[in-house]
Design an enzyme around this catalytic site. Structure first.
Site, short mmCIF file in Angstrom:
data_model
loop_
_atom_site.label_atom_id
_atom_site.label_comp_id
_atom_site.label_asym_id
_atom_site.label_seq_id
_atom_site.Cartn_x
_atom_site.Cartn_y
_atom_site.Cartn_z
N GLY A 191 0.79 -1.22 0.00
CA GLY A 191 0.00 0.00 0.00
C GLY A 191 0.83 1.27 0.00
N LYS A 192 2.09 1.17 -0.38
CA LYS A 192 2.95 2.36 -0.37
C LYS A 192 2.82 3.15 -1.66
CE LYS A 192 6.27 -0.14 2.55
NZ LYS A 192 7.53 -0.91 2.52
#
Lengths: 370, 370, 370, 370
Positions: free
Chosen positions: D334-335
Site C-alpha cells: 500500500g505504499k
C-alpha cells in the site's frame, strides 16, 4: 487539515496502520478465525526456517533451504527439478557450461555426470575444452589471487605477464602449458584428422579421444576429464564459438598449413535430431552466454520444447542481456513448454553447481537404491 | 579495564577518533599548514561536484561527470579515451557488440559510427545481424513490457507465444518478420553465394550487400543498418558463434539442401592481419560474451597489444566470468599494452553507449573543426 | 608489411603465440625443467577440482569448494575464518544482519548461534525484529512467488493489497499479524517500560523478554527466536535505524500517547566498550546497509581494529556504495587490522549463510570433541 | 522416427521454424496484411533507434533514449515521471538519498533542487551530511583510485591508513577534515543546542544553519550545500540511522559530557503529517537502504499512497533485499497507489541521477517559459 491527534485517535481506535481492519482473537495463525478478505492470490504455505547444526549432510542442508525463502528456496527447487530430470530415463539432458568453469575447478563434476549417464549433449566454450585438455595431459591450474597484497591489479598483471602466467580471476595458468597443449594437438589430434574439413563436434570428439589416450599412456594423476569422458560415452560436445579460444587459434594455425578446417554448420543436424527425437528434454544451464542460448535455441527447430529448465547464474535480467534473461522469456520463443518446470538461481555458479549436483545425486541415487 | 571516561577524556582532549593526530589551524584545505604525515599514495585532486541545470548540452554534462566520482568519473574518462582513439587517424578500432544491442535500439549508432570511419572491424552476434537485417528490409521491433500489468511473466509469455510474438526483455518482435527474413536470405543472399563454402565474414558481407540493395530497392523508411554500412565501407563483420542465432539456423537449413556451408576458420587470417599491421589499436567493447573476448583475443597472435580499451558492461568481475572481467586481467594475457589507457564503466550499456559516443563525437568533431 | 606467411612461419617455428619462449621436454607440471622466467608473483598451488557424489556431508562439500576457484574458494575460506573466530574463546563476534533475513528463513540459524555463545553483539534492522517477534508469538510467514503465474507483478501486488497480504520478494505476510504484533507490544512491552525514555538496546531487550515470555506462556510451536535468545544470553541488539520499520512506527505511536521515547545515542557507549575491551574481534556481516557499516564503524572509536572479517553479500563494489564495498576499503579507515583475515563471498546470502555456519560449526565442534 | 529429410522438407515448405504459419505478401510492417493470430498482449509501438551525433543537448539524448529499449527506455520514462512530479505545484516530493552520493559529487545537484523548490523532504544518511558539512566549511574530497597502479588494494589501503586518508571507492578524504568537522560541531552546533534532547530533524536543521553561517563568514569558495539549502528553504532532513556515521559518533561523544541527546522518534510526526496532508505525492529514490525504505514507509501510516515513484539503483531485485526491490512490491504494502506512475532504472546512480535531473529540469523549465 486534520490534526495529528485526530488521526492518531483514529489509528489507535481501529488498531490499524493503513491496513484493512482485522480482528485477531487468538495468538495462533488460524486463518478461519480472521475476518480477513477472501484470499485467492495468497497461498497458505508457512516458512519453516532453516535449522543448521554441525554434522549435517548435503541432503539435509538442501532440505533446510526448502524451508527458507528467497534464493535458498530456489536452490532447493533447482535440486528437485534436476533430480527429476536426471532420474527419468527418458529425459534427454542438454548441459550448457559457460565461461571459466573448468579453470574454476568444476571439471570433475562435469566428467562424472557424463560417466553416470546424466548428460546427453554438452554445449560449452573453447576455453573450457582448452583448460580441460591441459589438465588431461598433465598440466595444472593454480590457486592465485585476483588482488595481490603487494601489487596493484595493473602492476600485478604486468608482473604475471613478465613471468609468463595468465590470470583468470583468482586462478593462474603458466603459459608453457599452452605450448604443451599445442604439441598435443599437433601430434595426437591434427595428424589423425589429416587434410579434412570436419564438423566442430567431430573435432572435439577427436580431442576427447586423444586426451583419453595420452592421459592413460602417460599415466597422468589427474582425471582424463570432460572431453575424454564425452568421447568414451558418446556424448557430443558442441562449441559454436570455437574460434574464440586458444583451441580455435590452434585450429586456425593448422588450417593455414594444411587442408584441415572446421565446418561451422556440420554438427547442427545431429544436435537438432537429438532434440527432435527426445521423448522428454531438460536444459541444465550453468552460466550464460553462447552455451545458454544455444541449448535453448535447439528447440526452435523442433515441434517440441523443454520440459525442464534449470539455470545457475549471477547475471541479473535487468540488463536485457541473454545471459541473465529469465526462463519465462524463453517461453515466449517456444523454447520451454508452457507447463515446463523451470527455476533460476541467481548466485555464484561455482558455489551452486556443486551443491545442486550433490543434492540431485542424493535424490536420484537414494531413489535408485530403494 | 579502562573506564569509558578515561577513553572519552583522551578522545576529547586529542580531538581525534582513532585517527593520527593532526592540527588544523585554518578552515581551508591547505595541505601545507597541516602536520599530517607524508602523503605519497594520496593525490591532491579535489572533486568539484556535478552542476546540473536545464538547457545543458551532452558535452557539458560529460564535463560535469568528470567533476564527480565513482561511475560518473569513469564515464567521463571513457569519453576521453574513446575520443582519443577515434581522433587518431592511425588507430585501428575493433568494436565488440554483444547481445541484444540492436533490438535495444542501438542499431543507428553503430551504422553511423561505421559511416564516419570510426570502426575498422566489428565483432558481434548472429542475433544482432538478424535483427539488423529484419529492420533493413522493413520489419520493426516494438516497445513492450518485461512485466505486463495484467498477466504474470509466465502467463504473459505464453500469450505472446500464442500470438506469435517473441520477447527480448521489454522489446517485442512479431514472428512473421523471421519468415520475411528467411525469404530475404533465400532470394538475395544464398542464391548469390551458390554452392560454395565461404568464410563467415564473406557471408556477413553478402548479407550487408543484400540489405543495402533491398533497402534501396524497396525504398524502406528505416536506415539500411549495420551490415549494409559495413559492406559499403569495407568493414569486416566477424561472428564467431554464428550458429547460435536465427541467421545461423537459416544458414544450416540452406547447407542441408545445397553445397553451401560456412568455414569456421576462414576469416581469422584477415582479422589477425588487421591487428598485426595496425600502428595503434583500440578495443571498444559494449557488453561481454564472445564479442568481448574475441576482440581481446585478437592480440594473442600478434606481437602487439591494445593501446586503448573501453568496456561498457553491467557484469561485475566478482563472478570470475569473462564478461565482467577487468581490463587489467586482460593485461596479464598480453592483450593490453602495459601503458594502455583503459577504463570500464559498470552500468546499463543502453544508457552509457549513446552517452559515450555522443561525448566522443563532440570532442572529435570540435577538434576537427578548429 | 610482413606477409602472413612470414609471421605464420615464425609462429610455427617457435611454437609460440605471443608468449615468452619456453621449452617443454616433458608432459608433466615440473617447473624446474622449464626455462621460464623467475616467478615471484606466481604461487605454485595446484587446483584440485571439486569432486561431487551422492551421500556427501557439508564438511566434505566445503572441503571440495577449497579445491576449486573463484567464489567456491572464497566460500571455503569464509568457513575457515568463521570457524577460527567462533573457535577462539577470546574473540568477540559482532554479527551484522541486514534486510529481509528473518522473513527469508534465517531466523533459527541466528538464534541458535546466539544460544551456542558464538555471537557477542547483534546489529540488525527493525524489520528483522518485527518479523522475528511475529513468529515468536505464533504468526507465520508463507512461501509465495515474486511473479505469479496468472497475474502481472503489478496486478498481482494490487490483489495482494486487496487481500491484506504484504509481499517480501517471494515471501508473504498476512497483515493481521501486524495487528497481533501491535497488541503484543502494547500489552507485553510498552506497559513494562512505562513513561521512560530508554535506549534502543534496552527496548530490544524488553522485546526479547516479552517474546520469550509469550512464546512460553502460549506454548507456541515456533522457536522464541532471535530477540528472545539474545535476552536470555545477554547479547545486546542494536538497531540504529529503528524508526525505519513497523517496530519503529509502533514505538512512535506509543510516544504520542505517553512519555515513552527512544534515545538514539543511549546504547552507543556499551557497544563501543565491548569493542574497546575485547582481546580479539571479528565482524561477521550478512548483507550490507546500516548493519554492515555500524559493525565496522564501531572500530572508529577504539584504538583497535577487527582481527577477522567475513562478509556475505550480492552487492558488487563497482557502484561505490557501502553495501558492496570491499573489506580492504575498510582497512583504509582503520576498521580492520593490517594483518586481519578477511574474505568476501559475492553470492545470495540465503544460500551462503547456512552453508558457512554449517561448515564453521562442523570445524568448531569436531575440534572441541577431540 | 522421422528422418531429418522429412522434417527439413516440412520446414522448408512451410517456411517456418517452429513458428505459427504466417503469410507475408509485402516487405512492410503492415499488420493488416498478415494472417497472424489476434494480438491482444502485443502493442504496436515501433522502436525508432537512438540517433547520436556531435553537438547534442541533454534534452535530445533523453528523447533518443525514448526511441530505444531496455534501460534506455526506462531512463527516458524516469525523466518524464520526474518532470511531471516536479512540474505539478501540488505534488509533495520526498527525496531518498543513499550512501556515498555526496562524496561521489552529487552534492550540488541536491542543493540546487532544494533551492528550486523541487524537494519537500529529504531522507538521507549521516555520512552524506558529514561529507556535505565538511565541504560547507572548506574541506575537500579528492579524486582517487579504487585500485592503485603500484600497490595491491590491501597494501594500498594500508598506506592510505598510514597517511591518514580515508577511501570511499575512488574518492579520498584526508582525515584532518574530520577534526575540522568536529570543531565545527562543537563551536557552531552543539553550543547552540545546549543541554537539550532534540529530534534528529531539529539537529540537522541546526547543522544546516551552522553550515550556512560558516560558509558565508569564512567566504568559502564551495557552495554551502545540502543541509544549508534545506535550512534556508525549510526542507526537513530525516536521518533515521544517524548513529551510523561520523556525525552520529560526534553526537554520541557530546551526549557523554552534556545533557544533549537525540530523540529517535521526535521527528516522525511532522514527516507523517507532510505525507498525510499532501494532495499528491512523489517518491524520488536514489540508491537503496534506509533512505529508500523510509521514504516508502511514510505511506504506511496515512490513508494515501504515492502517485509517482522513481528509483535509480544498481541493486537487482533477485537478492530479495529491500534496496533492489521493485516498486510493484511496494504496491502490495500500500505504499504506491494502484495507478501510480513508477519506474526503476537499474544503472549506476552517479550517471543516471545527473541525467534524469537535467532532463526533468529541461522539461519543467521549458514548459514554464512557454
Amino acid at each position: 487539515m486534520d490534526t495529528f491527534e485526530d488521526r492518531l485517535n483514529d489509528a489507535m481506535r481501529s488498531g490499524e496502520l493503513n491496513r484493512p481492519p482485522s480482528k485477531a482473537p487468538t495468538m495462533t495463525d488460524n486463518d478461519e478465525t480472521h475476518s480477513s478478505p477472501e484470499r485467492e492470490a495468497f497461498d497458505h504455505d508457512p516458512i519453516g526456517h532453516a535449522k543448521i547444526s554441525s554434522g549435517m549432510s548435503v541432503a539435509e542442508i538442501v532440505s533446510e533451504y526448502g524451508n527458507a525463502g528467497i534464493g535458498a528456496a530456489n536452490l532447493s527447487e533447482a535440486v528437485d527439478v534436476t533430480a527429476e530430470a536426471f532420474g527419468r530415463e527418458e529425459t534427454t539432458v542438454f548441459l550448457g557450461l559457460a565461461g571459466a568453469m573448468v579453470p574454476a575447478g568444476m571439471r570433475a563434476i562435469v566428467s562424472d555426470l557424463i560417466r553416470k549417464g546424466h548428460i546427453d549433449a554438452l554445449v560449452t566454450t573453447g576455453a573450457n575444452l582448452t583448460h580441460d585438455s591441459i589438465e588431461a595431459i598433465g598440466g595444472k591450474h593454480h590457486h592465485g589471487v585476483h588482488e595481490h597484497p603487494d601489487y596493484g591489479e595493473r602492476e600485478f598483471d604486468e608482473r604475471l605477464r613478465d613471468e609468463g602466467v595468465d590470470r583468470i580471476y583468482n586462478v593462474y595458468l603458466p603459459q608453457e602449458h599452452f605450448t604443451l597443449f599445442e604439441e598435443h594437438l599437433r601430434t595426437d589430434v591434427f595428424e589423425q584428422i589429416g587434410e579434412n574439413v570436419v564438423s566442430i563436434a567431430s573435432f572435439t570428439r577427436e580431442l576427447g579421444r586423444a586426451n583419453a589416450e595420452v592421459n592413460r599412456r602417460e599415466d597422468i594423476d589427474e582425471d582424463p576429464g570432460i572431453a575424454a569422458a564425452a568421447y568414451e560415452h558418446d556424448v557430443p560436445i558442441h562449441v559454436p564459438a570455437i574460434q574464440d579460444s586458444v583451441l580455435g587459434l590452434q585450429a586456425w594455425l593448422r588450417s593455414q598449413v594444411s587442408g584441415f578446417s572446421l565446418d561451422a554448420l556440420g554438427d547442427m543436424s545431429p544436435l537438432n535430431d537429438l532434440a527432435y527425437n527426445a521423448e522428454s528434454t531438460a536444459a541444465f544451464v550453468v552460466g550464460g552466454g553462447v552455451p545458454k542460448n544455444y541449448v535453448l535455441q535447439t528447440m526452435l527447430v523442433t515441434p517440441g520444447a523443454y520440459d525442464y529448465a534449470v539455470q545457475l547464474t549471477m547475471d541479473p535480467p535487468q540488463t536485457g542481456g541473454l545471459s541473465g534473461a529469465t526462463l519465462d522469456e524463453a517461453r515466449s520463443w517456444g523454447k520451454l513448454k508452457k507447463d515446463a518446470r523451470n527455476v533460476s538461481v541467481y548466485a555464484d555458479a561455482t558455489i551452486t553447481f556443486p551443491l545442486v549436483v550433490a543434492g540431485a545425486l542424493d535424490a536420484v541415487e537414494s531413489d535408485a537404491s530403494r
